[in-house]
Design a protein around this motif. Structure first.
Motif, mmCIF file in Angstrom:
data_model
loop_
_atom_site.group_PDB
_atom_site.id
_atom_site.type_symbol
_atom_site.label_atom_id
_atom_site.label_comp_id
_atom_site.label_asym_id
_atom_site.label_seq_id
_atom_site.Cartn_x
_atom_site.Cartn_y
_atom_site.Cartn_z
ATOM 1 N N HIS A 47 -27.618 -112.277 -19.567
ATOM 2 C CA HIS A 47 -28.290 -111.047 -19.977
ATOM 3 C C HIS A 47 -27.541 -110.586 -21.400
ATOM 4 C CE1 HIS A 47 -31.157 -108.041 -18.398
ATOM 5 N NE2 HIS A 47 -30.671 -107.386 -19.294
ATOM 6 N N SER A 116 -33.091 -113.634 -17.290
ATOM 7 C CA SER A 116 -32.314 -112.300 -17.856
ATOM 8 C C SER A 116 -33.479 -111.676 -18.777
ATOM 9 C CB SER A 116 -30.989 -112.653 -18.504
ATOM 10 O OG SER A 116 -30.213 -113.018 -17.900
ATOM 11 N N LEU A 119 -35.804 -110.015 -15.982
ATOM 12 C CA LEU A 119 -35.364 -108.726 -15.393
ATOM 13 C C LEU A 119 -35.016 -107.770 -16.227
ATOM 14 C CD1 LEU A 119 -32.305 -110.911 -13.655
ATOM 15 C CD2 LEU A 119 -33.806 -109.268 -12.487
ATOM 16 N N GLU A 120 -34.714 -108.051 -17.632
ATOM 17 C CA GLU A 120 -34.855 -107.111 -18.576
ATOM 18 C C GLU A 120 -36.221 -106.273 -18.695
ATOM 19 O OE1 GLU A 120 -33.847 -104.253 -21.586
ATOM 20 O OE2 GLU A 120 -32.615 -105.821 -20.680
ATOM 21 N N MET A 123 -36.599 -104.119 -15.547
ATOM 22 C CA MET A 123 -35.712 -102.979 -15.672
ATOM 23 C C MET A 123 -36.321 -102.079 -16.601
ATOM 24 S SD MET A 123 -31.840 -104.789 -16.478
ATOM 25 C CE MET A 123 -31.362 -103.376 -17.325
ATOM 26 N N GLU A 164 -39.151 -102.750 -8.811
ATOM 27 C CA GLU A 164 -37.949 -103.085 -9.016
ATOM 28 C C GLU A 164 -37.480 -104.489 -8.628
ATOM 29 O OE1 GLU A 164 -35.248 -100.015 -7.905
ATOM 30 O OE2 GLU A 164 -35.888 -98.638 -9.329
ATOM 31 N N HIS A 239 -33.735 -108.579 -7.668
ATOM 32 C CA HIS A 239 -33.767 -107.248 -8.069
ATOM 33 C C HIS A 239 -32.371 -107.171 -8.927
ATOM 34 C CE1 HIS A 239 -31.477 -105.496 -4.334
ATOM 35 N NE2 HIS A 239 -31.514 -106.749 -4.278
ATOM 36 N N PHE A 240 -32.250 -106.058 -9.741
ATOM 37 C CA PHE A 240 -31.268 -105.675 -10.444
ATOM 38 C C PHE A 240 -30.202 -104.744 -9.928
ATOM 39 C CE2 PHE A 240 -35.550 -104.466 -12.195
ATOM 40 C CZ PHE A 240 -35.293 -102.930 -12.074
ATOM 41 N N ASP A 241 -30.605 -104.174 -9.051
ATOM 42 C CA ASP A 241 -29.503 -103.320 -8.046
ATOM 43 C C ASP A 241 -28.608 -104.252 -7.583
ATOM 44 O OD1 ASP A 241 -27.879 -101.669 -6.778
ATOM 45 O OD2 ASP A 241 -29.653 -100.788 -5.469
ATOM 46 N N LEU A 242 -27.108 -104.267 -8.218
ATOM 47 C CA LEU A 242 -26.103 -105.010 -7.857
ATOM 48 C C LEU A 242 -25.388 -104.877 -6.876
ATOM 49 C CD1 LEU A 242 -25.192 -107.087 -11.213
ATOM 50 C CD2 LEU A 242 -26.840 -107.727 -9.475
#
Length: 257
Positions: A47, A116, A119-120, A123, A164, A239-242
């Motif tokens: 990313h 990435s 994912l961007e 987001m 998401e 998903h991008f919630d880590l």
């Protein structure tokens, strides 16, 4: 008359890579295509974004049928950011990234510039899919997966991707008639066992070359690695919630006050 879906196409292998050219051809059958991709290979960038250097953006025409095609000097994530901020006059209906030359299954998703970029987009509230083929060759045969790429893309547009969530799609290196089907999976637990090969340059200066072995530690039959090794296409919703939600209560029991 209904407006065609607007599809942003990007990748990490560079704008001239056969994988993205194959993806563009499929997307042209589905909607209005805008391409913003790196001007050179950016594999393994994850990313990363460009903050200590300038970015250039050049309008190109590799495909005579495309009006909007741009080569960016930055990373895959830079490409998505600049597409949304400087090129597009409306939010895309979908972002597709790839088709990557090589696997992005399991832990590889962390390092992947292809994923990435997807994912961007996710987001930013854009439905997104990353596509990868388990063949690192520049001359990989992407013809074998065109039908599946189109099917997955049209279903994503028609049915919608959960909010998401971004889809990580990997194709085994098989001919179309050898592929057994599509499995929605979880990400396999795997690691890279890595080492650095110490070498000498012609002028006698030491340098290092990263090498490693991929080790799948997961014996489950519901994983992307199992699917791919058994002739299936894998789709992993990521998903991008880590946040590790399961760990919150345990850490709250620490004596932190």
């Amino acid at each position: 008359m209904m407006q065609k879906p607007l599809i942003l196409v990007t990748n990490d292998d560079g704008i001239t890579a056969p994988g993205i050219r194959a993806l563009i051809d499929v997307m042209k059958e589905i909607g209005e295509v805008v391409v913003v991709a790196p001007d050179s290979a950016q594999s393994g960038m994850g990313h990363a974004v460009t903050i200590n250097n300038t970015l250039t953006l050049e309008k190109v025409q590799i495909d005579a049928e495309l009006e909007h095609e741009y080569a960016c000097s930055g990373t895959p994530v830079d490409c998505v950011k600049i597409a949304l901020g400087q090129i597009l006059d409306r939010k895309p209906d979908l972002c597709v990234s790839g088709i990557n030359h090589g696997s992005n299954s399991s832990i590889n998703v962390i390092y992947s510039g292809t994923m990435s970029a997807a994912l961007e987009a996710g987001m930013s509230g854009i439905p997104a899919i990353g596509f990868s083929l388990l063949d690192f060759s520049w001359n990989a045969d992407f013809e074998q997966v065109r039908t599946f790429v189109k099917k997955i893309t049209t279903q994503a547009l028609e049915k919608g991707i959960p909010k998401e969530v971004v889809l990580n799609v990997n194709f085994p290196r098989l001919q179309t008639d050898e592929i057994k089907g599509i499995k929605v999976c979880r990400q396999a637990k795997a690691v890279w066992i890595e080492d650095f090969d110490k070498r000498l340059s012609p002028n006698g200066k030491e340098y290092y070359w990263l090498k490693g072995e991929f080790v799948n530690q997961d014996k489950g039959e519901d994983t992307d690695e199992w699917a791919l090794r058994n002739g299936f296409i894998s789709i992993v919703p990521v998903h991008f919630d880590l946040t590790a939600h399961h760990a919150i209560n345990r850490i709250n029991n620490w004596e932190l006050v």
